[in-house]
Every structure is written in structure tokens, then in C-alpha cells.
Motif scaffolding. Sequence first.
Motif, short mmCIF file in Angstrom:
data_model
loop_
_atom_site.label_atom_id
_atom_site.label_comp_id
_atom_site.label_asym_id
_atom_site.label_seq_id
_atom_site.Cartn_x
_atom_site.Cartn_y
_atom_site.Cartn_z
N GLY A 215 36.71 41.45 29.22
CA GLY A 215 36.14 42.74 28.83
C GLY A 215 35.26 43.33 29.92
O GLY A 215 35.32 44.54 30.18
N CYS A 216 34.46 42.47 30.55
CA CYS A 216 33.61 42.94 31.65
C CYS A 216 34.46 43.39 32.84
O CYS A 216 34.16 44.40 33.50
N SER A 217 35.54 42.66 33.14
CA SER A 217 36.41 43.00 34.27
C SER A 217 37.08 44.34 34.06
O SER A 217 37.24 45.13 35.00
N GLU A 218 37.49 44.62 32.81
CA GLU A 218 38.13 45.91 32.51
C GLU A 218 37.19 47.07 32.80
O GLU A 218 37.62 48.14 33.26
N LYS A 219 35.88 46.86 32.52
CA LYS A 219 34.92 47.94 32.71
C LYS A 219 34.48 48.07 34.17
O LYS A 219 34.16 49.17 34.63
N GLU A 220 34.46 46.93 34.89
CA GLU A 220 33.94 46.94 36.26
C GLU A 220 34.99 47.26 37.31
O GLU A 220 34.70 47.87 38.33
N TYR A 221 36.23 46.83 37.09
CA TYR A 221 37.25 46.95 38.13
C TYR A 221 38.47 47.69 37.59
O TYR A 221 38.85 47.54 36.44
N GLY A 222 39.08 48.44 38.50
CA GLY A 222 40.38 49.03 38.16
C GLY A 222 41.47 47.99 38.31
O GLY A 222 42.42 47.95 37.53
N TRP A 252 47.65 44.68 30.43
CA TRP A 252 47.41 44.56 31.86
C TRP A 252 48.75 44.57 32.61
O TRP A 252 49.77 44.13 32.07
N GLU A 253 48.71 45.00 33.85
CA GLU A 253 49.94 45.08 34.64
C GLU A 253 49.77 44.29 35.94
O GLU A 253 48.73 44.39 36.61
N ILE A 254 50.79 43.50 36.25
CA ILE A 254 50.79 42.73 37.51
C ILE A 254 51.79 43.39 38.45
O ILE A 254 52.98 43.46 38.16
N LYS A 255 51.29 43.89 39.58
CA LYS A 255 52.15 44.61 40.50
C LYS A 255 51.58 44.54 41.91
O LYS A 255 50.37 44.72 42.10
N ASN A 256 52.47 44.27 42.88
CA ASN A 256 52.08 44.23 44.29
C ASN A 256 50.91 43.29 44.57
O ASN A 256 50.00 43.60 45.35
N GLY A 257 50.94 42.14 43.90
CA GLY A 257 49.89 41.14 44.13
C GLY A 257 48.57 41.47 43.50
O GLY A 257 47.55 40.84 43.82
N LEU A 258 48.54 42.45 42.61
CA LEU A 258 47.29 42.86 41.97
C LEU A 258 47.43 42.78 40.45
O LEU A 258 48.52 42.91 39.90
N VAL A 259 46.30 42.59 39.80
CA VAL A 259 46.23 42.68 38.34
C VAL A 259 45.52 43.98 38.01
O VAL A 259 44.35 44.17 38.37
N PHE A 260 46.22 44.89 37.36
CA PHE A 260 45.65 46.18 36.98
C PHE A 260 45.14 46.08 35.54
O PHE A 260 45.92 45.83 34.61
N PHE A 261 43.83 46.29 35.39
CA PHE A 261 43.22 46.16 34.07
C PHE A 261 43.39 47.44 33.27
O PHE A 261 43.56 48.53 33.83
N GLN A 262 43.31 47.29 31.97
CA GLN A 262 43.34 48.46 31.10
C GLN A 262 42.09 49.28 31.34
O GLN A 262 40.98 48.75 31.39
N LYS A 263 42.27 50.55 31.50
CA LYS A 263 41.13 51.42 31.74
C LYS A 263 40.29 51.52 30.46
O LYS A 263 40.83 51.67 29.37
N ALA A 264 39.01 51.41 30.64
CA ALA A 264 38.13 51.54 29.47
C ALA A 264 38.26 52.95 28.92
O ALA A 264 38.35 53.92 29.67
N LYS A 265 38.33 53.01 27.63
CA LYS A 265 38.46 54.32 27.01
C LYS A 265 37.22 55.16 27.29
O LYS A 265 36.09 54.68 27.23
#
Length: 293
Positions: A215-222, A252-265
Motif C-alpha cells: 500500500g505504501c509503495s503504491e502511494k510513493e512510487y509509480g 499491478w503490471e510487470i513490463k520491461n523489467g519494472l513493476v508498475f503499481f496501481q495509481k492511488a485514486k
Amino acid sequence: MILVIGFVSVEVVCEKCSAGEENEQEMDPKLTEVSQFFDQFKAAFLRNDYDSSSNLLSQLKVLLTGFRSLPPLFEDTPNAVQELTIARDIYEHAVVLSVKTEDQDDFERNFFQLKPYYTDACSRLPPSPQEYPILGLNLLRLLVQNRIAEFHMELELLSSSALENPCIKHAVELEQSFMEGAYNRVLSACQTVPHETYVYFMDLLAKTVRHEIAGCSEKEYGSLPIKDARKTLRFSSDKELFEYIKEEHPEWEIKNGLVFFQKAKESAPCKEIPSLQLINQTLSYARELERIV
């Protein structure tokens, strides 16, 4: 000489009589039946036959109601110590069985049935080697269920020597780390447990902590590199990370070596408070009250 021989013969007869009385006590039918059922329970438990273990445990609990030496009566019967000892052993196994079957409600019931043997009957029985591991296990359960007030109430009941036991200290240190938000310390502790029965609750605690970190990662990182995401969530391999994302965060999406977190509403826009209008209304109410007085 004859008198001495006669006295010795009487003593021998009396010793035989007392030995016979002890054997009669040891061969109490109810105690024998409970012992036999308990042996069957332990055999089923060792072969991981938890269905049979649960059925036998139910029968054992019914049989134990025939012992008046057990809580809450605590009558001083001829076989009281033996009955108390085997009953304590049965309830200790019942607590561990509830962990094996992952039944937290059953754990709580069995623990409260066992607890009087650690408190009210402690003066009549030798200490159980399972006491501190089970007390620590209960503390861990309360922590997992976020029942912090009860956690501290249970701690208050423990002696200073109990608090120094590794099983109790482990639960206390976990609670402190959890309350401080030191989630990395909690996850590190989950990898080293003081007793094998702790694994189930530690896994649940680790899941709770990872949920908080996620939850913290979703808010802090894209997004985060897979390596950093794995390190943040304290997984030992990419496979574990991917399985966690699939099960817990499919958004969450895994693409190009990255984990893309759900954007906080985005939070709903704050409505402007009509401060001037509120001030005028307040002054108007004050004038009206002054007139009334």
C-alpha cells in the motif's frame, strides 16, 4: 524372636495391601480408557491424519468430563495428578492440532481450556515443556488478529522469568517492530522462528506486513525495478514476487523489467468551506441569545 517374625510378616502383608491399592488406582477404568484413546490420537496426529485426530479429540474431551479433579472443580481425587497431567497433555496437543488445521477459532477454544492447567493447577503439576511455546503462540495469534489490548493483557499475567523465554521474547519483539512500523524487521523475524508451530501465524503476519508495504509503495512510487520491488517486499526470488503479484495484486503490471503499481485514486476535490457565511450565522445566533438573556 517369634514376635519379630510376626511383626515383619504383618509389615509385608501391609506393604502388599498398599501396593494392591496403588495398582487399583493406577488401573482406574476411566483413566485407562482415556490413555488408550490418547495413544490412538497421537498415532493419527503423527501420521498427519487430522480428520481422525479431530474425531478422537472430540471423544477425549467428552471422557475428560468424567474426571472431577479437572477444572473448574479441582477435587482431590485419588488419581488427581495423573488425570490433570494427561488432560493438560491432551489440550496441548489440541492447540497444536488447531494450528495444523489452520483453525484460529478452534485454537482460541482449546487455548482457554488449557490455560487453567498453567495457572490454577501449576502448584499440583510439574512444569510442562510446552507451556512457553504455547503461550508465545497465543501472543502471536493475538498480534496477527490485531488484538493488541489483549496481547498486552496476556503479557501482564506472565512472570519475569517467562518474559525472558525466547518464545515469549520473540512475540514481544515482533509486536514492538510492528507498532513502530519497522516492517523489514518483522519480515526478517518471520524467516527465523523459535518453534516449528509458529510458521502458520508467522506466514499470516508476513502477509499482513507485505500488504502494508504494498500500500505504501503504491502511494510513493509509480513503478520500481523488479529487483527493488523484490527487495522491498522481502522476497528471496523473482518467482515468489511474481506469484505474490498474481495472487494479491493482479492490477499491478510487470513490463520491461519494472513493476508498475496501481495509481492511488485521486482524492475527491475538497469543497470550499463558506467561512464568511458561517461567521455571519454565528454572530447572528450570538445576538439572538443576548436578546433572550
